[in-house]
Write an enzyme that holds these catalytic residues in place. Structure first.
Site, PDB file in Angstrom:
ATOM      1  N   HIS A 266       0.812  -1.220   0.000  1.00 34.82           N
ATOM      2  CA  HIS A 266       0.000   0.000   0.000  1.00 34.82           C
ATOM      3  C   HIS A 266       0.842   1.265   0.000  1.00 34.82           C
ATOM      4  O   HIS A 266       0.286   2.365  -0.092  1.00 34.82           O
ATOM      5  CB  HIS A 266      -0.932   0.000   1.216  1.00 34.82           C
ATOM      6  CG  HIS A 266      -1.952   1.092   1.187  1.00 34.82           C
ATOM      7  ND1 HIS A 266      -2.872   1.215   0.170  1.00 34.82           N
ATOM      8  CD2 HIS A 266      -2.168   2.134   2.023  1.00 34.82           C
ATOM      9  CE1 HIS A 266      -3.627   2.269   0.392  1.00 34.82           C
ATOM     10  NE2 HIS A 266      -3.228   2.842   1.498  1.00 34.82           N
ATOM     11  N   CYS A 267       2.159   1.156   0.087  1.00 35.59           N
ATOM     12  CA  CYS A 267       2.980   2.359   0.241  1.00 35.59           C
ATOM     13  C   CYS A 267       3.906   2.623  -0.941  1.00 35.59           C
ATOM     14  O   CYS A 267       3.832   3.689  -1.553  1.00 35.59           O
ATOM     15  CB  CYS A 267       3.811   2.262   1.525  1.00 35.59           C
ATOM     16  SG  CYS A 267       2.824   2.310   3.028  1.00 35.59           S
TER      17      CYS A 267
END
Length: 444
Positions: A266-267
């Site tokens: 997610h990053c």
């Protein structure tokens, strides 16, 4: 004789990979927590003391539930009972690679009409500098009529969750905090210190927001560098994995990164795009950051090309069109059950676009979707195939995207016709190396 008043709970909005570990960490510090999520299945599981995140064992949830230190609800009206509110919702990008703050806005809109004087709101969702004060604050102001820093406290403290990391977690990873004013900053820092980790105070919410982006852009840029080196080493007939291992012996000035089929989670794939998008508001082009994203986004294409080259060398009568390809590992990193933004999705889509029949095996991901985008308009759900000798023998090529430790790669090599290894999972395998095509190594 006066009695101590019971401590008011803390609310955590969003009970995913960030929110649930935070809720458990707060509960372990003796702070009662109300978890809020819009997914009824999550609420049901948590209130039965069951976990859906491997980093949060069910027994930890059961302990907190039994001690009445944690309960999960879908009702925002419970915010009237709490002292502070954490926002831990997803911040993906949309089809045009622009920030999608829908979940953050919905959370703020849910808080706003229920916000009380004296409460504190802490945003933890990763986002671009300015989100706390330019997006969240106006929504809270319009819906509550309260002033941030005067009637209630508002701060940003970036999440630093690394799924599958056994050493660092929500309790011992240092926290960064920046508030809209000094009181908000100190109050948020005091609360986070109670979890047990050291706290680094910065001057503003923007500085805290930028801190998280810098951390992940650092990784994105260095991964892109080693990915580009892998492409060059293939052409030069040099084994990059050997080079990285040798360079790692230097005790200063070098930090090892590994190439792969792309970046996931997610990053790393998302954060650089958030900053690049925001930078354009200031007539600034993040050339270095954009180039890194370009290199990383190109790696799935290269892995598919390696599969085509491998078939051409090892099975001249075969091409990707009509070939049967088995993908091993679709999680975004090894030994976890998180497939968010996994490069395996693009690898599978590209294989299908080139006419291959694709299946996958992942011991941690029973179902995996591809498509629903410009590559494949139709959303396809695939189910993990049991890894058997019959399965390996039936496929023309095995593409290793994520090297889970639970897989016996020596056996995979022995039973397979051709292996494309994008993560050096077969490093310790000696027999059958003539069948292995490795990313970042000379083509055999």
């Amino acid at each position: 004789m006066t009695q101590n008043r019971p401590e008011r709970p803390i609310a955590v909005i969003g009970l995913g990979y960030v929110g649930l570990p935070l809720a458990v960490a707060l509960g372990h510090a003796g702070i009662p927590v109300i978890g809020i999520d819009l997914d009824p299945h999550k609420i049901e599981l948590l209130n039965k003391s069951e976990s859906y995140i491997p980093d949060v064992p069910a027994d930890q949830i059961a302990e907190l539930v039994n001690q009445k230190l944690f309960r999960a609800v879908m009702d925002y009206d419970t915010l009237g009972q709490v002292d502070s509110i954490f926002i831990c919702v997803p911040t993906p990008f949309d089809a045009n690679k622009a920030p999608d703050l829908t979940a953050v806005k919905l959370a703020a809109e849910g808080i706003a009409p229920r916000l009380l004087r004296g409460q504190m709101v802490i945003l933890q969702s990763t986002t671009y500098p300015g989100t706390t004060e330019e997006v969240v604050l106006p929504i809270l102001a319009a819906g509550s009529g309260l002033k941030a820093g005067v009637d209630y406290d508002l701060a940003f403290s970036p999440e630093r969750i690394d799924p599958g990391n056994k050493q660092f977690n929500a309790i011992n990873t240092p926290k960064v905090v920046g508030g809209v004013n000094e009181h908000s900053t100190q109050r948020a820092a005091d609360l986070l210190r109670r979890i047990g980790a050291p706290v680094e105070i910065v001057s503003s919410t923007r500085a805290a927001e930028m801190t998280k982006l810098l951390e992940n852009i650092f990784r994105s840029v260095n991964i892109a560098l080693v990915n580009e080196m892998a492409l060059l080493c293939e052409r030069m007939g040099i084994d990059l994995w050997e080079v990285v291992r040798a360079a790692s012996t230097k005790p200063f000035g070098f930090m090892p990164f590994s190439p792969g089929a792309g970046v996931g989670g997610h990053c790393i794939p998302i954060d650089p795009l958030y900053l690049s998008w925001k930078a354009r508001e200031f007539d600034f082009h993040t050339n270095f950051i954009d180039l890194a994203a370009q290199v990383n986004q190109g790696m799935p294409y290269h892995v598919v090309d390696l599969a085509a080259q491998g078939l051409a060398r090892h099975a001249p009568h075969k091409s990707l069109h009509g070939a049967k390809v088995l993908v091993l590992g679709v999680a975004f990193k090894r030994d976890i059950d998180d497939a968010r933004e996994s490069p395996a999705e693009r690898v599978i889509e590209l294989l299908m676009l080139r006419g291959a029949s694709v299946a996958y095996h992942d011991p941690y991901i029973p179902r995996f979707h591809v498509g629903g985008n410009v590559f494949h308009r139709e959303l396809l759900w695939l189910e993990s195939k049991p890894l058997s000798d019959e399965l390996l023998d039936d496929y023309d090529c095995v593409v290793i995207v994520t090297g889970h430790r639970a897989v016996d790669y020596a056996h995979v090599v022995a039973q397979s016709k051709l292996i494309v290894d994008s993560c050096n999972a077969t490093a310790g395998v000696t027999p059958g190396r003539e069948k292995i095509v490795r990313l970042g190594a000379p083509l055999i």
